[in-house]
Design an enzyme around this catalytic site. Structure first.
Site, PDB file in Angstrom:
ATOM      1  N   TYR A 127      -5.678  12.910  41.365  1.00  0.00           N
ATOM      2  CA  TYR A 127      -7.035  13.106  40.850  1.00  0.00           C
ATOM      3  C   TYR A 127      -7.535  14.499  41.276  1.00  0.00           C
ATOM      4  O   TYR A 127      -7.281  14.932  42.399  1.00  0.00           O
ATOM      5  CB  TYR A 127      -7.935  11.988  41.396  1.00  0.00           C
ATOM      6  CG  TYR A 127      -9.385  12.241  41.130  1.00  0.00           C
ATOM      7  CD1 TYR A 127      -9.865  12.315  39.829  1.00  0.00           C
ATOM      8  CD2 TYR A 127     -10.274  12.457  42.174  1.00  0.00           C
ATOM      9  CE1 TYR A 127     -11.195  12.584  39.583  1.00  0.00           C
ATOM     10  CE2 TYR A 127     -11.608  12.722  41.939  1.00  0.00           C
ATOM     11  CZ  TYR A 127     -12.055  12.787  40.633  1.00  0.00           C
ATOM     12  OH  TYR A 127     -13.367  13.065  40.390  1.00  0.00           O
ATOM     13  N   ASP A 203      -3.234   5.535  46.194  1.00  0.00           N
ATOM     14  CA  ASP A 203      -4.472   5.411  45.422  1.00  0.00           C
ATOM     15  C   ASP A 203      -4.186   4.387  44.330  1.00  0.00           C
ATOM     16  O   ASP A 203      -3.414   4.636  43.398  1.00  0.00           O
ATOM     17  CB  ASP A 203      -4.852   6.777  44.830  1.00  0.00           C
ATOM     18  CG  ASP A 203      -6.182   6.729  44.071  1.00  0.00           C
ATOM     19  OD1 ASP A 203      -6.529   5.645  43.556  1.00  0.00           O
ATOM     20  OD2 ASP A 203      -6.861   7.766  43.975  1.00  0.00           O
TER      21      ASP A 203
HETATM   22  C1  LIG Z   1      -7.557   7.886  40.629  1.00  0.00           C
HETATM   23  C2  LIG Z   1      -8.862   8.332  41.225  1.00  0.00           C
HETATM   24  N1  LIG Z   1      -8.990   8.406  42.556  1.00  0.00           N
HETATM   25  C3  LIG Z   1     -10.137   8.800  43.131  1.00  0.00           C
HETATM   26  C4  LIG Z   1     -11.241   9.166  42.381  1.00  0.00           C
HETATM   27  C5  LIG Z   1     -12.503   9.609  43.076  1.00  0.00           C
HETATM   28  O1  LIG Z   1     -13.441   8.568  43.052  1.00  0.00           O
HETATM   29  P1  LIG Z   1     -15.047   8.783  43.123  1.00  0.00           P
HETATM   30  O2  LIG Z   1     -15.444   9.465  41.849  1.00  0.00           O
HETATM   31  O3  LIG Z   1     -15.567   7.393  43.255  1.00  0.00           O
HETATM   32  O4  LIG Z   1     -15.318   9.626  44.312  1.00  0.00           O
HETATM   33  C6  LIG Z   1     -11.156   9.094  40.992  1.00  0.00           C
HETATM   34  C7  LIG Z   1     -12.321   9.472  40.159  1.00  0.00           C
HETATM   35  O5  LIG Z   1     -12.242   9.617  38.970  1.00  0.00           O
HETATM   36  C8  LIG Z   1      -9.933   8.674  40.395  1.00  0.00           C
HETATM   37  O6  LIG Z   1      -9.791   8.608  39.061  1.00  0.00           O
END
Ligand SMILES: Cc1ncc(COP(=O)(O)O)c(C=O)c1O
Length: 414
Positions: A127, A203
């Site tokens: 991400y 993740d």
């Molecule tokens: C796979 C993934 N991990 C982490 C995040 C980060 O999350 P947040 O926007 O809740 O901080 C995202 C956000 O789009 C994501 O798609």
């Protein structure tokens, strides 16, 4: 009111509604109340002293000890309820910590477990915010980050085997937005062979908690953007970390108290109310997405539909079958006409909305190269296969036939 004890082990969808919350502590309310207090009254000076000693890790609480709450930056009743109720949803988890965004969860994990001189091996792409964290916070702090394209098992094995002072192996699978999968078990085995015993972190935002179970495959920590499927309504931010190792979660809660990024009581309450439906929503979204992905194959404007049930690479098929129960609600279209085709498509949609984020009940579409992943360097973009023609779709719970029609109309407009 009697405290009802269930004398047998219940399944996750039951546990999420029966554990972690005692109505007697909320004047009999059938659902938890919201406790907005920033500070808590101690039962006695002695219990205050004991609560601080436990919070600072000087002593351990007894098995069923009722420790006094202190101050909401450390913890509060709604965080405790949510953390208890989310555990059964993640196969293999024993404890959870909640944060005020997915990025708060990810940065707390990396900042508290990594330091100068350590290395992190990670898959590419991750991400965009996570990549930004690697580039602008971890590297200047002296942490070495080593990226390996998702799905290249041999390259990941080699990167893990040769990295010195290896602290963390960080995987995002399926990769966002290419949906390339990483073999979690293989990465765990490679990490176990390394003399530094690095921790594997996954993740699990795209397929968890319903369809992919990294802790059951031996990883140390699972992280989530709770903003996505866990919540499901695109109306709040949240992050969650889960582990089979309760001490690791206690350690992360300690860092959370320093960074001040605990999830606030109202948001905990809201996320808690969404948990009992996460499996229902994800099942419906996955069924919708599979029908749509298969219905879009062969459209003249589409080079490829990137979606787990349509994989053709034998290694990717093996990984999918080994670690994913269902293909999930996200797909990416690789459009033949590049950026111009992608933008025309996005402009033409009537039901799906052009917005980043994913996992909500409403369907969304976005152009990763110019939005969510624009933080990646051009080289990483190329290595990750994030080309101009990619459009990511997050499929919601609408009627799949209306969505398919909207997407086909958008493609025809190209
Ligand atoms: C796979 C993934 N991990 C982490 C995040 C980060 O999350 P947040 O926007 O809740 O901080 C995202 C956000 O789009 C994501 O798609």
């Amino acid at each position: 009111m009697n405290k009802r004890v269930i004398p047998y082990v219940v399944r996750p969808t039951t546990a999420v509604l029966t554990r972690g919350f005692d109505p007697r502590l909320s004047v009999g309310s059938a659902r938890p109340a919201v406790f907005r207090s920033s500070t808590y009254v101690f039962n006695s000076p002695e219990s205050a002293e004991r609560a601080f000693a436990i919070a600072l890790g000087k002593v351990r609480p007894a098995a069923d000890e009722n420790v006094d709450l202190i101050y909401s930056r450390l913890s509060h009743p709604n965080a405790e309820i949510l953390e208890d109720q989310i555990v059964p949803l993640e196969k293999g988890a024993k404890a959870a910590a909640v944060f005020n965004s997915g990025m708060a969860a990810i940065s707390t994990v990396l900042l508290s477990l990594c330091g100068p001189g350590w290395s992190v091996v990670h898959t590419i792409p991750v991400y965009g915010g996570t990549q930004h964290l690697f580039d602008t916070l971890l590297r200047p702090l002296g942490v070495r980050t080593i990226g390996v394209p998702a799905g290249d098992g041999a390259a990941l094995d080699a990167a893990i085997a040769t990295a010195g002072n290896l602290r963390i192996v960080y995987l995002e699978t399926p990769a966002n937005p290419t949906l390339r999968m990483v073999d979690i078990r293989r990465a765990v085995e490679a990490a176990r062979r390394h003399p530094d015993a690095p921790l594997v972190v996954v993740d699990n935002t795209f397929l968890g908690p319903a369809f992919q179970h990294p802790l059951a495959l031996g990883v140390a920590l699972v992280v989530y953007s709770g903003t996505k499927y866990l919540n499901g309504f695109s109306d709040m931010l949240a992050g969650v970390v889960l582990s089979a190792d309760e001490e690791m979660i206690t350690h992360l809660r300690g860092t959370r108290a320093i960074l001040g990024n605990i999830l606030q009581p109202d948001e905990c309450w809201l996320l808690d109310s969404r948990l009992p439906t996460v499996t229902l929503r994800m099942n419906r979204q996955s069924k919708n997405a599979q029908r749509i992905a298969e219905g879009l194959q062969g459209h003249p404007a589409v080079r490829r539909v990137l979606y787990p049930s349509l994989f053709t690479d034998p290694e990717q098929i093996n990984i999918r079958d080994a670690q994913c129960d269902f293909p999930g609600g996200i797909m990416t279209l690789d459009l033949k006409g590049g950026k111009m085709a992608a933008f025309t498509f996005l402009r033409s949609l009537r039901i799906l909305r052009d917005a980043v984020s994913l996992g909500g009940v409403e369907s969304l579409a976005c152009h990763p190269r110019t939005t969510t992943h624009s933080e990646l360097s051009p080289e990483d973009m190329e290595r990750a296969g994030i080309t101009d023609g990619l459009v990511r779709l997050s499929i919601g719970v609408e009627d799949w036939r209306d969505l398919l029609r909207d997407i086909r109309d958008g493609l025809d407009a190209i």
